[in-house]
Design a protein around this motif. Sequence first.
Motif, short mmCIF file in Angstrom:
data_model
loop_
_atom_site.label_atom_id
_atom_site.label_comp_id
_atom_site.label_asym_id
_atom_site.label_seq_id
_atom_site.Cartn_x
_atom_site.Cartn_y
_atom_site.Cartn_z
N ARG A 1 0.82 -1.22 0.00
CA ARG A 1 0.00 0.00 0.00
C ARG A 1 0.85 1.27 0.00
O ARG A 1 0.58 2.19 -0.79
CB ARG A 1 -0.97 -0.02 1.19
N HIS B 1 -12.47 -6.44 6.48
CA HIS B 1 -13.02 -5.57 7.54
C HIS B 1 -14.49 -5.92 7.82
O HIS B 1 -14.94 -5.95 8.97
CB HIS B 1 -12.87 -4.11 7.11
N VAL C 1 0.83 4.11 -3.10
CA VAL C 1 0.63 5.55 -2.90
C VAL C 1 1.80 6.32 -3.49
O VAL C 1 1.62 7.33 -4.21
CB VAL C 1 0.47 5.86 -1.41
N ALA D 1 -4.22 -2.03 -7.13
CA ALA D 1 -4.74 -1.26 -5.99
C ALA D 1 -6.20 -1.61 -5.73
O ALA D 1 -6.61 -1.74 -4.56
CB ALA D 1 -4.59 0.23 -6.27
N ALA D 2 -7.01 -1.75 -6.77
CA ALA D 2 -8.41 -2.11 -6.59
C ALA D 2 -8.54 -3.47 -5.92
O ALA D 2 -9.39 -3.67 -5.03
CB ALA D 2 -9.13 -2.11 -7.94
N HIS D 3 -7.70 -4.41 -6.31
CA HIS D 3 -7.74 -5.74 -5.68
C HIS D 3 -7.30 -5.67 -4.23
O HIS D 3 -7.90 -6.30 -3.35
CB HIS D 3 -6.85 -6.70 -6.47
N GLU D 4 -6.25 -4.90 -3.95
CA GLU D 4 -5.72 -4.82 -2.59
C GLU D 4 -6.71 -4.14 -1.66
O GLU D 4 -7.01 -4.65 -0.57
CB GLU D 4 -4.39 -4.06 -2.60
N TRP D 5 -7.25 -2.99 -2.05
CA TRP D 5 -8.19 -2.29 -1.18
C TRP D 5 -9.53 -3.01 -1.11
O TRP D 5 -10.20 -2.98 -0.09
CB TRP D 5 -8.35 -0.85 -1.66
N GLY D 6 -9.91 -3.66 -2.19
CA GLY D 6 -11.16 -4.43 -2.16
C GLY D 6 -11.05 -5.62 -1.22
O GLY D 6 -11.99 -5.93 -0.48
N ARG D 7 -9.89 -6.27 -1.22
CA ARG D 7 -9.70 -7.39 -0.29
C ARG D 7 -9.69 -6.92 1.15
O ARG D 7 -10.23 -7.58 2.04
CB ARG D 7 -8.39 -8.10 -0.62
N GLY D 8 -9.10 -5.74 1.41
CA GLY D 8 -9.11 -5.21 2.77
C GLY D 8 -10.50 -4.85 3.25
O GLY D 8 -10.85 -5.04 4.41
N THR D 9 -11.35 -4.37 2.33
CA THR D 9 -12.73 -4.05 2.69
C THR D 9 -13.51 -5.31 3.06
O THR D 9 -14.28 -5.32 4.02
CB THR D 9 -13.42 -3.32 1.53
#
Length: 217
Positions: free
Chosen positions: A152, A216, A156, A205-213
Amino acid sequence: MRSYTAEPSLPPPGATPHARPHLSIATPASTPVSGSGPDSTVASASPGPAPERATAAAPRTATAAGAQALHRLAAHVNAHTHALLRVTVGIVFFGFGVLKLFPSASPAEQLAVDAATKMTLGMVPETVLLLSLAALETAIGIGLIVGRRLLRPALVAFFLHMGGVFSTLLLLPDAMWQPHSPAPTMEGQYVVKNVVLVAVCLVVAAHEWGRGTVRHR
């Protein structure tokens, strides 16, 4: 007038009464017989596969094996798509960053220094700017290759760096665009092709943040 009585003919002594004659059935010469007696079996020769059928089956088998190999390769690539994308971009950034550590080794060295000089209004020496760019690109490459907690921050830094890279199209118009044509120069093409890297990192990035969502939730 005499009357005659027909006497039945008796079989000879020792013969079985009412015995029927034994009939023997001849077996045709064309049918081979194995064994003897009533349980004997008739052997029939089965013809082997025709040579034409064997020849036609070989290409079909090779085609099926090739299709299975491609299917397994596609499944493996599909399962590791995001890792393949980020590692590939990471290798590219790591290589370009290392090149900037050596004087005149990178063909984009002077272009990057000129753009960074305009961004900083000439307040930072060129040597410091070049080493800073080299360190930044090398760090981005390592973060993308390693992934995990470094992914991440690396993403950025990548997008911020790409903002500076594309700003050269406005900061250095003489170097980026041909004089009487809207077509980019060789240096301009070098900058424009980074849209591919941006698209790849957007997917990562979409895959990484989507997996984190999902985690959560």
